[in-house]
Design a protein around this motif. Structure first.
Motif, mmCIF file in Angstrom:
data_model
loop_
_atom_site.group_PDB
_atom_site.id
_atom_site.type_symbol
_atom_site.label_atom_id
_atom_site.label_comp_id
_atom_site.label_asym_id
_atom_site.label_seq_id
_atom_site.Cartn_x
_atom_site.Cartn_y
_atom_site.Cartn_z
ATOM 1 N N PRO A 165 11.247 18.852 -2.407
ATOM 2 C CA PRO A 165 12.560 19.187 -2.991
ATOM 3 C C PRO A 165 12.951 20.631 -2.713
ATOM 4 O O PRO A 165 12.105 21.523 -2.587
ATOM 5 C CB PRO A 165 12.342 18.933 -4.493
ATOM 6 N N PHE A 166 14.263 20.836 -2.661
ATOM 7 C CA PHE A 166 14.827 22.160 -2.356
ATOM 8 C C PHE A 166 15.478 22.714 -3.613
ATOM 9 O O PHE A 166 16.176 22.001 -4.337
ATOM 10 C CB PHE A 166 15.860 22.025 -1.240
ATOM 11 N N SER A 167 15.215 23.980 -3.922
ATOM 12 C CA SER A 167 15.824 24.640 -5.079
ATOM 13 C C SER A 167 15.981 26.119 -4.748
ATOM 14 O O SER A 167 15.002 26.777 -4.347
ATOM 15 C CB SER A 167 14.956 24.447 -6.323
ATOM 16 N N ARG A 168 17.194 26.633 -4.951
ATOM 17 C CA ARG A 168 17.463 28.038 -4.601
ATOM 18 C C ARG A 168 18.675 28.532 -5.367
ATOM 19 O O ARG A 168 19.651 27.796 -5.548
ATOM 20 C CB ARG A 168 17.739 28.156 -3.096
ATOM 21 N N GLU A 169 18.611 29.754 -5.843
ATOM 22 C CA GLU A 169 19.770 30.417 -6.425
ATOM 23 C C GLU A 169 20.483 31.211 -5.327
ATOM 24 O O GLU A 169 19.851 31.975 -4.590
ATOM 25 C CB GLU A 169 19.345 31.362 -7.555
ATOM 26 N N CYS A 170 21.800 31.019 -5.235
ATOM 27 C CA CYS A 170 22.550 31.682 -4.177
ATOM 28 C C CYS A 170 24.007 31.814 -4.616
ATOM 29 O O CYS A 170 24.438 31.244 -5.619
ATOM 30 C CB CYS A 170 22.459 30.913 -2.859
ATOM 31 N N ARG A 171 24.742 32.604 -3.820
ATOM 32 C CA ARG A 171 26.163 32.842 -4.120
ATOM 33 C C ARG A 171 27.030 32.094 -3.110
ATOM 34 O O ARG A 171 26.761 32.116 -1.909
ATOM 35 C CB ARG A 171 26.469 34.336 -4.076
ATOM 36 N N ASP A 207 39.423 32.330 -3.688
ATOM 37 C CA ASP A 207 40.067 33.649 -3.786
ATOM 38 C C ASP A 207 39.239 34.732 -3.127
ATOM 39 O O ASP A 207 39.560 35.921 -3.236
ATOM 40 C CB ASP A 207 40.319 34.005 -5.261
ATOM 41 N N GLY A 208 38.137 34.360 -2.457
ATOM 42 C CA GLY A 208 37.307 35.338 -1.757
ATOM 43 C C GLY A 208 36.175 35.914 -2.585
ATOM 44 O O GLY A 208 35.321 36.621 -2.036
ATOM 45 N N SER A 209 36.129 35.649 -3.886
ATOM 46 C CA SER A 209 35.039 36.160 -4.726
ATOM 47 C C SER A 209 33.815 35.254 -4.583
ATOM 48 O O SER A 209 33.896 34.143 -4.061
ATOM 49 C CB SER A 209 35.484 36.208 -6.182
ATOM 50 N N TYR A 210 32.685 35.744 -5.066
ATOM 51 C CA TYR A 210 31.427 34.999 -5.003
ATOM 52 C C TYR A 210 30.901 34.777 -6.409
ATOM 53 O O TYR A 210 30.957 35.659 -7.263
ATOM 54 C CB TYR A 210 30.382 35.762 -4.178
ATOM 55 N N ARG A 211 30.376 33.588 -6.619
ATOM 56 C CA ARG A 211 29.752 33.249 -7.892
ATOM 57 C C ARG A 211 28.355 32.674 -7.630
ATOM 58 O O ARG A 211 28.098 32.094 -6.579
ATOM 59 C CB ARG A 211 30.593 32.219 -8.661
ATOM 60 N N TRP A 212 27.487 32.854 -8.639
ATOM 61 C CA TRP A 212 26.103 32.390 -8.510
ATOM 62 C C TRP A 212 26.014 30.896 -8.827
ATOM 63 O O TRP A 212 26.602 30.419 -9.785
ATOM 64 C CB TRP A 212 25.185 33.165 -9.450
ATOM 65 N N ASP A 264 27.046 25.959 -11.344
ATOM 66 C CA ASP A 264 27.498 27.341 -11.569
ATOM 67 C C ASP A 264 26.634 27.980 -12.659
ATOM 68 O O ASP A 264 26.588 27.521 -13.801
ATOM 69 C CB ASP A 264 28.966 27.330 -11.988
ATOM 70 N N ILE A 265 25.907 29.071 -12.307
ATOM 71 C CA ILE A 265 25.046 29.775 -13.269
ATOM 72 C C ILE A 265 25.448 31.242 -13.356
ATOM 73 O O ILE A 265 24.627 32.095 -13.703
ATOM 74 C CB ILE A 265 23.563 29.651 -12.875
ATOM 75 N N SER A 266 26.722 31.553 -13.060
ATOM 76 C CA SER A 266 27.155 32.954 -13.067
ATOM 77 C C SER A 266 26.969 33.586 -14.435
ATOM 78 O O SER A 266 26.512 34.733 -14.554
ATOM 79 C CB SER A 266 28.626 33.046 -12.639
ATOM 80 N N GLU A 267 27.321 32.839 -15.488
ATOM 81 C CA GLU A 267 27.165 33.399 -16.831
ATOM 82 C C GLU A 267 25.697 33.618 -17.179
ATOM 83 O O GLU A 267 25.334 34.607 -17.820
ATOM 84 C CB GLU A 267 27.816 32.467 -17.839
ATOM 85 N N ILE A 268 24.835 32.716 -16.732
ATOM 86 C CA ILE A 268 23.402 32.882 -16.995
ATOM 87 C C ILE A 268 22.871 34.111 -16.262
ATOM 88 O O ILE A 268 22.094 34.893 -16.815
ATOM 89 C CB ILE A 268 22.643 31.618 -16.568
ATOM 90 N N VAL A 269 23.276 34.275 -15.010
ATOM 91 C CA VAL A 269 22.829 35.443 -14.239
ATOM 92 C C VAL A 269 23.338 36.729 -14.878
ATOM 93 O O VAL A 269 22.609 37.723 -14.977
ATOM 94 C CB VAL A 269 23.290 35.323 -12.781
ATOM 95 N N ALA A 270 24.606 36.702 -15.340
ATOM 96 C CA ALA A 270 25.141 37.902 -15.991
ATOM 97 C C ALA A 270 24.367 38.227 -17.269
ATOM 98 O O ALA A 270 24.039 39.392 -17.544
ATOM 99 C CB ALA A 270 26.620 37.689 -16.300
#
Length: 956
Positions: A344-350, A355-360, A384-390
């Protein structure tokens, strides 16, 4: 045509037609031409002027036909040359021209005959070749027809053939099974008659094939058939023309394959895919799938909504196209590694948004494998884990502040913990002192109670013994005074004996409370026991107390000490009577009960399961909570000093707990009391007799017996041995188990082993009994003990088949117990019956069971030997005491079974049964006293006689 079947002419034609070796043809030509020339020379000697060329022409014909044109032409030349050499010389006048003319005529005729014969040979050979080709074609056609017939008969698809009027000509069995009509009933019937629901769909294709001759393949049809009228079925149908007599289409063939299950599977797959797509589209995550190589083939709407990219229909934009440049190489490296390994494959990435922005995102993919374990597809999702990363980053930024606060708080907690530890140590010391004080108080109360009662009893015993001693006459000649004092001595000795017996009862009560009394558990019917006690209870409780019993139907049995249970119920009944000062009602109720895990967890030493319940309820004054809490304590009583010892309820408690049960008191002041006894259910469903009443007589056995008495106390052993000898028995004394086993090894064969359970160091009484039982399975065993902690293996409970005499005991009780056991019928034990004939085994088993044996039947030698090995460890009543072996068994001879049984159990008696002559068996086993031989068939008298010859005492 078959040339060989036409006689000599046919044989000649076969020789002409078949190719022959050159040497054979030359030899044949030489023989034929040589014969013709010999005839020519013979005629020349007889008639000089006559040229017999006509005899040579047949030879040339035969040689040309058989040996071929070339050899035939050479024969013509040879014969012509010889004839020319034999012509008369020219000097013979006018007559010389006639032979030359004849020779020329012969030459012309010979050449003509040669030509005709060569032509005939060529024609015959061509005819034979054509005939062989025709036979080969016919054989091939027969094989093709047979193959087609086999194909039609066994093909897994349906075949049908129609004529120009679209009537059935022939169908195979598979098509008949499909439409549900026998194959023979199709011929001559129309499609509308056979399959009305499918005729409209099939008819246009039949007409099209008849008109154009084209092949129509894989036409899907659906409808019902007579085989399953109510079921809608699916078929895949193909049509093809059948041409005969050139290019004409005479028949139309139809191939039918049922695809109902495939259509259902396709619909199920389509529905599943539809559900998956609807689910994937409804998920808030970005979902995607890819082939095993990693190329994507599906992305849900979340991707286009997030990235703003709408690929053309049928195309996709790969998920890694939107990765942040800083993470692209690492993420793709991990993705390719998963593709290679299948992990299995698992990775955190952006990912880039529209709109050109990046989210985790947390990007995951799992493989789906086929039946062979190969990766068939990848299913992936991006969350989407942007809030978790923040939040994680914010937490990381405040980590140092938290560490400082934690360090300060740790210091405070350490100080508080130190103070708390000091307080806990002080509290533990106080609790320890309190427990010690309570323990000493309990020990003091127990010791005080024991000392008080025993001092009273000892005072009685000592006082009466002293009184008896003072009355021993000083003058043996004073007969009158001696008689008076003898009566007084007997009275005082009787008082002393009664005091000693009361001390023994007190000891048994203390052992019961401590769960150390020896028990003799037996299968018991509580309903029967309570019913049997009713008269005794009414007599003991008096007229003011009404006794009522409520007995449950279908009550389970319990394995319990019968006498101790009666004493427990009697104790409870007497306590209930004392609580009902003005009289009342005593109810004894039985019931089946189940104690669950929750109830058992709240009580010590109690296992969940099925129990037999006995409830004893009175209508007396009841107990307060304090009294109820201490009711089971020894020597605790609410009665006056002269009204009880305070050991009744404690004895009940100890007995029930020792038996694996549970006891509870439910009581309120002024509301009466209920004592509930829970006794474990006996799981064994086999019937067992209730305990037999104890023998009341103490008469000595008329037939003396040998008793092996093992006791480590010399005085007690000497006293008991003397009493048994006075009863007429032979007594072998032993101070320990080793001495007892030595006596047996030297040849002693006691009828009964009387042993103390505790024998000091070394083997105890139970181990001695085990060893004795292995050597003498039918020997009786009587245990004696005063303290049962290590008496037997089950928490002080005797195993089935053992008897017990509890210390202290009187000599008369001992003699009565020994005589009672010796008077019991001999222990038969178990018989191993090795017999492969079921009827014989049934008859022999019934005879043995009538004689008191327990029979185990084995139909093979190996099964018998396995049972004997297992029974070797059984020392109870069911110990193996005899084997009866048939000489003829399926897997081995009976004498081999007897030999191997002797290795397993050397002392086991054996009876060998044979349906043949027994002289050989008698000679084989004649020197063995423990082997008997009987002939088959045998009856009960024969078998009983054989048992008696082996030493079994059979009933009259």
């Amino acid at each position: 045509m078959n040339l060989a079947s036409r006689g000599p002419a046919g044989l000649l034609l076969r020789i002409i037609a078949e190719p022959l070796p050159l040497w054979w043809r030359l030899a044949f030509a030489g023989a034929v031409i040589g014969g013709a020339l010999a005839i020519r020379l013979g005629l020349l000697l007889w008639v000089i002027d006559f040229p017999p060329y006509l005899f040579q022409l047949p030879a040339i014909i035969v040689v040309s036909l058989v040996s071929g044109p070339k050899i035939g032409l050479a024969s013509v030349a040879l014969v012509a040359g010889v004839n020319a050499a034999l012509l008369p010389e020219a000097g013979n006048g006018g007559a010389g021209s006639s032979p030359l003319a004849s020779l020329l005529s012969f030459a012309v005729n010979a050449i003509a005959v040669w030509g005709i014969a060569s032509l005939v040979r060529t024609v015959l050979r061509r005819l034979e070749s054509a005939h062989a080709a025709l036979l080969s074609a016919a054989s091939e056609q027969t094989a093709v027809v047979a193959t087609l017939e086999a194909l039609l008969a066994h093909a897994p698809v349906g075949f049908a053939f129609f004529d120009a009027q679209q009537r059935f000509i022939r169908v195979n069995e598979m098509l008949a099974r499909i439409d549900g009509i026998p194959a023979g009933e199709h011929a001559g019937r129309s499609l509308t008659d056979i399959l009305p629901q499918l005729a409209q769909a099939v008819t246009p294709s039949l007409e099209r094939v008849l008109a154009t001759g084209e092949v129509i393949a894989d036409v899907e049809l659906e409808g019902a058939t007579p085989a399953l009228p109510g079921m809608w079925r699916h078929f895949l149908v193909s049509y093809f023309p059948v041409r005969t007599n050139g290019a004409g289409i005479s028949l139309v063939g139809m191939i039918v394959v049922e695809i109902t299950e495939r259509k259902r599977a396709e619909k199920a797959i389509a529905a599943s895919e539809q559900r998956y797509r609807l689910l994937a589209e409804a998920l808030p995550k970005m979902v995607w799938t890819s082939a095993p190589t990693g190329s994507g083939d599906y992305y849900n709407r979340r991707w286009s909504e997030y990235t703003g990219v709408e690929p053309p229909p049928g195309e996709v934009v790969e998920w890694h196209a939107f990765l942040h440049p800083e993470e692209k190489s690492g993420v793709m490296g991990a993705w390719h590694a998963s593709l290679s390994s299948g992990n299995p494959f698992s990775r955190e990435c952006r990912f880039r948004a529209k709109d050109g922005s990046y989210r985790w995102f947390l990007c995951r993919a799992v493989p789906v494998r086929d039946e062979d374990g190969r990766v068939d597809r990848w299913y992936g999702s991006c969350t989407d884990i942007s809030e978790i990363v923040a939040a994680r980053e914010a937490l990381s930024r405040t980590n140092e502040d938290l560490e400082r606060l934690a360090a300060a708080r740790t210091m405070q907690l350490a100080e508080a913990n130190s103070l708390l530890k000091q307080e806990m140590d002080e509290r533990l010391r106080a609790e320890s002192q309190l427990r010690q004080a309570q323990k000493m108080e309990a020990v003091g109360q127990l010791t005080g109670g024991i000392a008080h009662d025993f001092n009273n009893l000892l005072t009685i015993i000592i006082g009466n013994i002293e009184a008896a001693e003072r009355r021993v006459p000083s003058d043996p000649n004073d007969t009158r005074t001696q008689e008076i004092k003898t009566e007084e001595i007997r009275r005082f000795l009787d008082y002393g004996r009664q005091g000693a017996l009361r001390a023994a009862v007190l000891t048994q009560r203390l052992l019961a409370f401590s769960r150390r009394q020896p028990l003799d558990p037996r299968p018991t019917d509580a309903n029967r026991l309570v019913t049997g006690m009713s008269h005794m209870l009414r007599s003991a409780l008096g007229e003011r107390v009404m006794v009522e019993t409520v007995l449950a139907g279908g009550l389970w049995r319990t394995e319990i000490d019968h006498n101790q249970l009666e004493n427990a119920i009697l104790n409870l009944a007497v306590n209930a009577r004392d609580a009902m000062i003005e009289g009342g009602k005593l109810t004894i109720e039985t019931a089946n009960a189940y104690l669950d895990e929750a109830y058992c967890a709240a009580h010590e030493d109690l296992s969940p399961g099925q129990y037999v319940a006995i409830f004893v309820t009175d209508t007396g004054m009841g107990m307060s909570e304090d009294v109820r809490a201490r009711a089971f304590e020894p020597f605790f009583t609410t009665k006056g000093p002269k009204d009880g010892t305070g050991l009744g309820l404690s004895q009940v408690y100890g007995f029930v707990k020792q038996s694996g049960g549970h006891v509870m008191i439910y009581s309120e002041r002024g509301e009466g009391t209920t004592v509930k006894l829970y006794l474990p259910r006996l799981e064994d469903g086999a019937a067992a007799a209730e305990p037999a009443p104890a023998r009341a007589d103490t008469e000595t056995r008329t037939a003396p017996a040998t008793v092996l008495m093992v006791e480590d106390d010399d005085q007690l052993r000497a006293l008991g041995a003397a009493s048994l000898r006075e009863a007429g028995h032979t007594v072998i004394e032993a101070a320990d188990a080793s001495a007892a086993l030595d006596a047996v090894s030297r040849g002693a064969r006691p009828d009964l082993l009387f042993t103390d359970v505790r024998l000091g160091d070394g083997m105890d009484g139970r181990g001695l009994a085990d060893a004795m039982k292995r050597r003498m399975p039918r020997a009786r065993v009587l245990f004696t003990t005063a303290y049962a902690r290590n008496a037997v293996v089950h928490q002080g409970r005797l195993d089935p088949g053992m008897k017990l005499l509890t210390k202290p005991y009187s000599q008369s009780d001992m003699v009565a117990k020994v005589n009672g056991m010796l008077d019991e019928p001999a222990l038969r034990g178990a018989v191993l019956l090795v017999e492969d004939e079921p009827f014989v085994a049934m008859v022999a088993s019934q005879i043995l069971e009538d004689q008191g044996f327990k029979v185990t039947i084995a139909s093979h030698g190996e099964a018998a030997l396995a049972h004997a090995r297992a029974a070797r460890t059984d020392i109870g009543r069911d110990a193996l005491v005899l084997a009866i072996v048939d000489i003829g068994l399926p897997d081995m001879r009976g004498d081999e079974v007897v030999r191997r049984l002797g290795e397993i159990a050397p002392d086991l008696p054996v009876i060998v049964a044979s349906g043949y002559a027994t002289q050989d068996l008698t000679g084989l086993f004649g020197d063995r006293s423990d082997v008997g031989v009987i002939s088959k068939p045998y009856d009960g008298a024969t078998l009983v006689a054989a048992l008696e010859r082996l030493g079994f005492r059979m009933a009259e």
